[in-house]
Scaffold this motif. Structure first.
Motif, short mmCIF file in Angstrom:
data_model
loop_
_atom_site.label_atom_id
_atom_site.label_comp_id
_atom_site.label_asym_id
_atom_site.label_seq_id
_atom_site.Cartn_x
_atom_site.Cartn_y
_atom_site.Cartn_z
N UNK A 22 -5.64 -41.96 37.44
CA UNK A 22 -5.75 -40.56 37.05
C UNK A 22 -6.28 -39.64 38.15
N UNK A 23 -7.25 -40.09 38.93
CA UNK A 23 -7.79 -39.26 40.01
C UNK A 23 -6.73 -38.99 41.07
N UNK A 24 -5.93 -40.00 41.36
CA UNK A 24 -4.86 -39.81 42.34
C UNK A 24 -3.75 -38.94 41.78
N UNK A 25 -3.48 -39.07 40.50
CA UNK A 25 -2.48 -38.23 39.86
C UNK A 25 -2.86 -36.75 39.96
N UNK A 26 -4.13 -36.46 39.78
CA UNK A 26 -4.62 -35.09 39.91
C UNK A 26 -4.36 -34.59 41.33
N UNK A 27 -4.66 -35.42 42.32
CA UNK A 27 -4.42 -35.02 43.71
C UNK A 27 -2.93 -34.79 43.97
N UNK A 28 -2.10 -35.66 43.43
CA UNK A 28 -0.65 -35.52 43.60
C UNK A 28 -0.17 -34.21 43.01
N UNK A 29 -0.59 -33.93 41.80
CA UNK A 29 -0.15 -32.70 41.12
C UNK A 29 -0.66 -31.47 41.86
N UNK A 30 -1.89 -31.51 42.34
CA UNK A 30 -2.41 -30.37 43.11
C UNK A 30 -1.57 -30.11 44.35
N UNK A 31 -1.15 -31.18 45.03
CA UNK A 31 -0.33 -31.02 46.21
C UNK A 31 1.04 -30.45 45.85
N UNK A 32 1.60 -30.92 44.74
CA UNK A 32 2.90 -30.40 44.29
C UNK A 32 2.79 -28.90 44.01
N UNK A 33 1.73 -28.51 43.33
CA UNK A 33 1.54 -27.09 43.01
C UNK A 33 1.37 -26.29 44.29
N UNK A 34 0.66 -26.85 45.26
CA UNK A 34 0.41 -26.13 46.51
C UNK A 34 1.69 -25.91 47.31
N UNK A 35 2.52 -26.94 47.43
CA UNK A 35 3.73 -26.79 48.27
C UNK A 35 4.93 -26.31 47.48
#
Length: 74
Positions: A48-61
């Motif tokens: 879950x912690x990594x999923x949050x990071x992945x989603x944040x990166x997707x939103x950013x780019x």
């Protein structure tokens, strides 16, 4: 006689509280929809912690750029 500024302010605060409650309700509904989509996609196997990071990166780019970087078609 016109409504006093104090009464209008109190009314506005009440409306804001109602909007905040509605926003919280819609966030819970959206979380259920997004959660179901993530599970369907197999995200339940991810940390879950990594999923949050992945989603944040997707939103950013942006979605399309993230798909492009991953080699997937938009």
């Amino acid at each position: 006689m016109a409504e006093s500024a104090v009464k209008r302010l109190a009314k506005l605060r009440g409306e804001r509280d109602a909007l905040n409650a509605r926003e919280a309700e819609l966030k819970r509904e959206a979380a259920g929809e997004i959660g179901a989509a993530l599970i369907q996609a197999g995200a339940d196997a991810l940390d879950p912690a990594k999923l949050v990071k992945i989603v944040r990166q997707i939103v950013q780019v942006g979605e399309d750029e993230a798909l492009k970087r991953l080699g997937a078609k938009a």
